[in-house]
Design a protein around this motif. Structure first.
Motif, PDB file in Angstrom:
ATOM      1  N   THR A  65     -12.483  25.520  37.083  1.00  0.00           N
ATOM      2  CA  THR A  65     -13.997  26.190  37.651  1.00  0.00           C
ATOM      3  C   THR A  65     -13.938  26.043  38.915  1.00  0.00           C
ATOM      4  O   THR A  65     -13.851  27.422  39.754  1.00  0.00           O
ATOM      5  N   ALA A  74     -17.670  26.311  30.872  1.00  0.00           N
ATOM      6  CA  ALA A  74     -16.582  25.827  32.424  1.00  0.00           C
ATOM      7  C   ALA A  74     -15.996  24.996  31.168  1.00  0.00           C
ATOM      8  O   ALA A  74     -17.078  23.806  30.638  1.00  0.00           O
ATOM      9  N   ASP A 124     -12.538  28.430  31.847  1.00  0.00           N
ATOM     10  CA  ASP A 124     -12.685  28.546  33.323  1.00  0.00           C
ATOM     11  C   ASP A 124     -12.778  30.005  34.546  1.00  0.00           C
ATOM     12  O   ASP A 124     -13.725  29.427  35.384  1.00  0.00           O
TER      13      ASP A 124
END
Length: 591
Positions: free
Chosen positions: A348, A343, A42
């Motif tokens: 994110t 992600a 992330d």
């Protein structure tokens, strides 16, 4: 031939949706099941996403008629708010090319050249849009996204793309134009080119950036071409001092720090103008967000709560409005960036927002020599990808009526303006829906040797009809708008029958509803047929529709025995009642 894999889990299983606070704040559900190995993914994805968010946000702000810095303001808080309230795992919200034309067409005439006023108007427009989205989500109006058909969406998005593209071309050429609509801007653009107003340096930078962005998008999509174009052009402009020596327009010094909380204040007249535009923006955002969120949810194996999605969109817009931003929507171009960068969750987006905030706090001067030609190139590339040419050509080949709808929506946006064009699209969508329900397909049925049941005689000329019996099928719900059409078509089928009619059997399986107006028409039709010596029957009517007729008192008045489970049983009863020596209907021939 490769052997098929045996699924380890039952496919298409619907997962239980979170309840209570976890439903309204999906981030809590994410954190509850968050895995430590996801964090690095992330963070990296958020940093990669930042490289795209900055130039795109600034470009869409300029396309919306606002200073570039407000594109960053409109990115930070919506990302954080959506991360908290949005049900999609990796959906990215922010300024969008589909909204830029709508925003500019709304605020610029009202601002009359006052940049500060434009910012206030854009903020209030975002707040109104957000409130409308929140109300729609709470009222469970998430289904409204399905009312705008794909051809109509393609039409108005093509119109918006062309309008925004023409508005950004002057930045590529290095001069400004005047005009309040597409035709005036196009005329001014042509005059500027003809009069030699093109700045060669700005034009070279803009076209080079276009080639870089498009080239990387096509041949090396995992490399952010936008970042390369922005960094390269900014360095060249800084080192060579192009803003002074060649007169190119650059972003200029950016204010340091985060946007401040402000309540935009507008007059009642301005509010009225903004409200109409907010409705259009909300509908466009609904449709775009529905398509994008569903696409990425299917890829990840998740199920989307469309109503919570709309609420999160509304909260993000409200946050943007109160923190000097403008209307935002989901992004079909930045979400794939986050996905391809690895992600895993909404974290994110939070990382991307934090990175932009750190840039504004500690190094806003890095962007001061960014040429406007680059921002124009970024927006133009987005408009090019927004165009849907293949889809429209496919409509031309397969459905000319839907092709015409798409072109009308396109011309409405281009010739009448973005706001009016959007409402034309909405009106056409409703008209197309009502028209199809008002004039649905109907058919007279006959028996075809070798096929089961009964079939449309217009498609099967060899079908045999039973003397004295009309089998009539109506392929739509019966309601106030088409009830009289139903009566007319049924009586026409009786009039066109090759033999005097005794029974009329309505094949009612496609009829999913009967409203009170249609029920009255059925009662009147039954009397009309009875006076002419005919009887009205129904076959294959669904249970819920029968229940409605019972509540109307029509089920008993028509007669319980006048409803048959299948068409075949209706035919058998007709043959028996009239002592016709054809037990097998396939033996029945025209007299």
């Amino acid at each position: 031939m490769a052997s098929k894999q045996i699924p380890t889990a039952k496919p298409f299983t619907r997962l239980a949706r979170p309840r209570g606070l976890f439903r309204w704040i999906p981030l809590l559900e994410t954190l509850r099941g968050y895995r430590s190995e996801w964090l690095i993914h992330d963070i990296v994805a958020g940093m990669v996403l930042t490289a795209v968010l900055i130039p795109v946000g600034m470009g869409y702000a300029a396309a919306s008629g606002l200073p570039a810095i407000y594109g960053l303001y409109a990115t930070i808080f919506p990302l954080i708010v959506y991360a908290i309230f949005g049900p999609s795992k990796i959906l990215v919200l922010g300024p969008d090319s589909a909204l830029a034309g709508l925003i500019a067409a709304t605020i610029l005439p009202l601002a009359a050249g006052n940049a500060d006023k434009a910012v206030v108007l854009a903020g209030m427009l975002a707040i109104i849009t957000g409130v409308l989205c929140i109300l729609a989500g709470l009222a469970r109006f998430g289904f409204i996204t399905d009312l705008l058909s794909k051809p109509i969406r393609q039409g108005y998005l093509n119109g918006i793309a062309l309008t925004v593209l023409i508005g950004q071309l002057p930045k590529i050429f290095g001069f400004s134009v005047s005009g309040s609509n597409f035709l005036q801007e196009t005329k001014s653009l042509m005059q500027g080119i003809w009069n030699g107003q093109i700045n060669p340096t700005a034009c070279a930078i803009g076209i080079s950036c276009l080639m870089v962005i498009i080239g990387f998008k096509r041949w090396a999509s995992k490399i952010p071409g936008v970042l390369i174009a922005v960094v390269g052009a900014t360095i060249i402009a800084s080192v060579l001092g192009l803003s002074v020596s060649k007169g190119i327009v650059v972003v200029g010094p950016l204010p340091q720090g985060l946007p401040q909380f402000q309540i935009p204040v507008v007059s009642f007249a301005e509010f009225s103008d903004l409200f109409a535009a907010a409705v259009a923006i909300a509908l466009v955002s609904f449709a775009d967000m529905s398509a994008v969120s569903r696409t990425f949810a299917l890829r990840a194996g998740h199920e989307i709560d469309s109503n919570q999605e709309v609420i999160a969109l509304g909260l993000a817009n409200v946050a943007a409005g109160f923190f000097q931003g403008f209307s935002v929507s989901s992004s079909a171009s930045r979400t794939p960036v986050a996905e391809s960068a690895g992600a895993k969750t909404q974290i994110t987006g939070v990382v991307g927002a934090v990175c932009i905030a750190l840039l504004l706090i500690f190094a806003p001067h890095l962007l001061q020599n960014l040429p406007h030609a680059v921002l124009g190139a970024v927006v133009i590339c987005a408009c090019i990808w927004l165009f849907e040419v293949r889809g429209v050509l496919r409509l031309y080949k397969l459905r000319r009526d839907e092709f015409v709808l798409s072109i009308v929506c396109f011309l409405g946006v281009v010739l009448l303006g973005v706001i009016k064009g959007i409402f034309i699209a909405i009106g056409l969508a409703l008209f197309a829906f009502i028209w199809r329900a008002w004039r649905p397909y109907d058919a007279v049925l006959g028996h075809v040797d070798g096929l089961k049941s009964y079939h449309d005689i217009s498609r099967h000329p060899e079908a045999r009809r039973i003397p004295g019996l009309v089998l009539f099928r109506w392929d739509a719900p019966l309601f106030f708008a088409n009830a009289e059409t139903f009566r007319e078509q049924l009586l026409r089928a009786v009039a066109d029958a090759p033999t005097p009619t005794r029974w009329v059997v309505v094949a009612a399986e496609p009829i999913t509803d009967v409203d009170i107006t249609a029920a009255d028409v059925l009662a009147d039709l039954d009397k009309t047929l009875h006076q002419a010596g005919m009887d009205l029957f129904f076959a294959e009517m669904k249970g819920p529709v029968k229940d409605r007729l019972k509540r109307y008192g029509l089920f008993n008045s028509l007669g319980i025995d006048n409803f048959f489970p299948t068409i075949e049983q209706a035919v058998e009863h007709y043959l028996a009642a009239h002592k016709i020596n054809h037990i097998n209907s396939s033996d029945v021939k025209e007299p």
